[in-house]
Design an enzyme around this catalytic site. Structure first.
Site, PDB file in Angstrom:
ATOM      1  CD  GLU A 152      -8.029   9.548   3.409  1.00 32.27           C
ATOM      2  OE1 GLU A 152      -8.912  10.225   3.960  1.00 32.27           O
ATOM      3  OE2 GLU A 152      -7.256   8.800   4.036  1.00 32.27           O
TER       4      GLU A 152
ATOM      5  CB  CYS B 193      -1.849  -0.493   8.474  1.00 34.84           C
ATOM      6  SG  CYS B 193      -2.068   0.583   7.039  1.00 34.84           S
TER       7      CYS B 193
ATOM      8  CB  CYS C 184       2.305  10.659   1.243  1.00 33.91           C
ATOM      9  SG  CYS C 184       1.967   8.934   1.705  1.00 33.91           S
TER      10      CYS C 184
ATOM     11  CB  CYS D  24      -0.213  -4.486   8.151  1.00 34.99           C
ATOM     12  SG  CYS D  24       0.954  -5.061   6.896  1.00 34.99           S
TER      13      CYS D  24
ATOM     14  CB  CYS E 162       3.005   6.466   8.740  1.00 37.50           C
ATOM     15  SG  CYS E 162       3.504   4.829   8.186  1.00 37.50           S
TER      16      CYS E 162
ATOM     17  CB  CYS F 173      -3.836  -1.918   1.530  1.00 33.91           C
ATOM     18  SG  CYS F 173      -2.265  -2.802   1.561  1.00 33.91           S
TER      19      CYS F 173
END
Length: 381
Positions: A120, A147, A133, A144, A371, A140
């Site tokens: 995305e 997230c 962005c 974390c 975010c 990933c």
């Protein structure tokens, strides 16, 4: 952390290494002109039996006019166009879904890559600028826990061209006038989408150079309008300081103490807060660029006054700016955003310590485009 993508295989030893290398190559997309600098494009075009100036023509369409469809490059002879397009303009990003909110000023695009992986990217229009962005990895591997992207795990690195093509596409959206109230030209790019940019180091740096090279070699953006984020891969941060770039380094810190940061940012178990900040200050000293300290405000987790005071002591007198991020909701998360009075007190204490501090605008929440929310999920809306 830097040997990506990781593809499980059964053999061991030399056979395993050879098999892994083949699998990694197979996962990557076909070559695209954005993978090459202008000299490389000219050399390839010449190898294909075409005059070198065809490379400049194609590059002018792609980077100068934001044309990604070879059929629209009508100044190329039809026969040559088909041959050159097959070698230099393969389809990298296939649109799956586009969503908008904030009266169209925030737009999120979901893409399917050649191997089925999903990524995305987000466009944000403001009165004085247009920012995109972009993602550097599909998924990933940093894990974390607050997230959504980190919880999905890593699929693979993106190629240089897959990274750049996101920006070129969204620059075209801006140029079309589709973002009301914003300038019609892309001006800023942040590597804050899916993935850890410095875990895909070589391709991200190549993408930065392509984005900043003047047209027709690149998109012609200012290096000072590019932000590269990291959770704190210290060797890569130090390497970036030697690249002779003027991009902003954004450090996702999220806690000033090792005990909590070990949980919030698992890579902290390898490189502690002091090491990460030392690498950040080395970058600031080398480049003269202020480091952006990203700090997600999580209710009753990292928002205590004493942590604000500790963060202030760590950053006081440094070339740094704190960007506080109200935690954005993600499915299944046990955490919530800090209450506004707590957030304001955190800001007050940091500013009292002499640390420049702002609170990030939480644009795109309604479309899971803020975010920490990018998860590249195929769901009906």
């Amino acid at each position: 952390m830097n040997s990506l993508p990781v593809i499980p295989i059964s053999p061991t030893g030399a056979a395993a290494e050879a098999g892994a290398a083949t699998a990694r190559r197979a996962a990557m997309p076909p070559r695209h002109l954005a993978d090459l600098d202008l000299a490389g494009r000219k050399a390839l075009v010449t190898e294909l039996g075409e005059p070198a100036f065809r490379a400049r023509q194609m590059s002018t369409h792609y980077f100068g006019r934001l044309v990604r469809d070879p059929a629209r490059m009508t100044d190329l002879p039809a026969a040559a166009r088909d041959r050159l397009a097959a070698e230099l303009l393969p389809t990298l990003l296939t649109p799956v879904r586009e969503m908008a909110c904030d009266d169209g000023a925030t737009r999120k695009a979901l893409w399917r890559l050649h191997d089925g992986a999903l990524v995305e990217s987000v466009l944000m229009g403001y009165s004085d600028r247009v920012t995109v962005c972009i993602s550097s990895q599909a998924g990933c591997g940093m894990a974390c826990p607050f997230c959504a992207t980190g919880q999905a795990g890593l699929t693979r690195n993106l190629s240089t061209a897959e990274i750049v093509d996101q920006a070129v596409y969204l620059a075209g959206v801006a140029a079309s006038g589709a973002v009301a109230g914003a300038p019609p030209r892309l001006s800023h790019v942040v590597f804050m989408g899916m993935g850890e940019p410095l875990a895909n180091y070589a391709r991200v740096v190549a993408a930065v150079r392509r984005l900043c090279a003047p047209a027709p070699e690149g998109l012609g953006l200012s290096q000072r309008h590019i932000t590269v984020s990291t959770v704190g891969l210290v060797p890569a941060m130090r390497r970036l300081a030697d690249e002779d770039l003027s991009v902003t380094l954004a450090l996702s810190l999220h806690a000033p103490d090792d005990e909590l940061r070990d949980e919030l940012v698992p890579v902290n178990q390898r490189w502690k807060v002091a090491e990460v900040l030392d690498a950040a200050w080395a970058y600031a000293d080398r480049t003269g660029r202020r480091v952006s300290i990203e700090y997600a405000m999580i209710k009753e987790v990292n928002d205590q006054p004493w942590r604000a005071d500790l963060l202030g002591r760590l950053l006081a007198g440094r070339l740094a700016h704190v960007n506080l991020i109200p935690l954005n909701p993600t499915p299944g998360s046990r955490w919530d955003a800090s209450p506004k009075p707590v957030e304001r007190e955190f800001v007050r204490r940091l500013r009292q310590a002499g640390v420049s501090t702002t609170v990030r605008d939480t644009r795109g929440q309604e479309i899971d485009g803020a975010c920490g929310q990018l998860a590249a999920a195929e769901v009906d809306r």
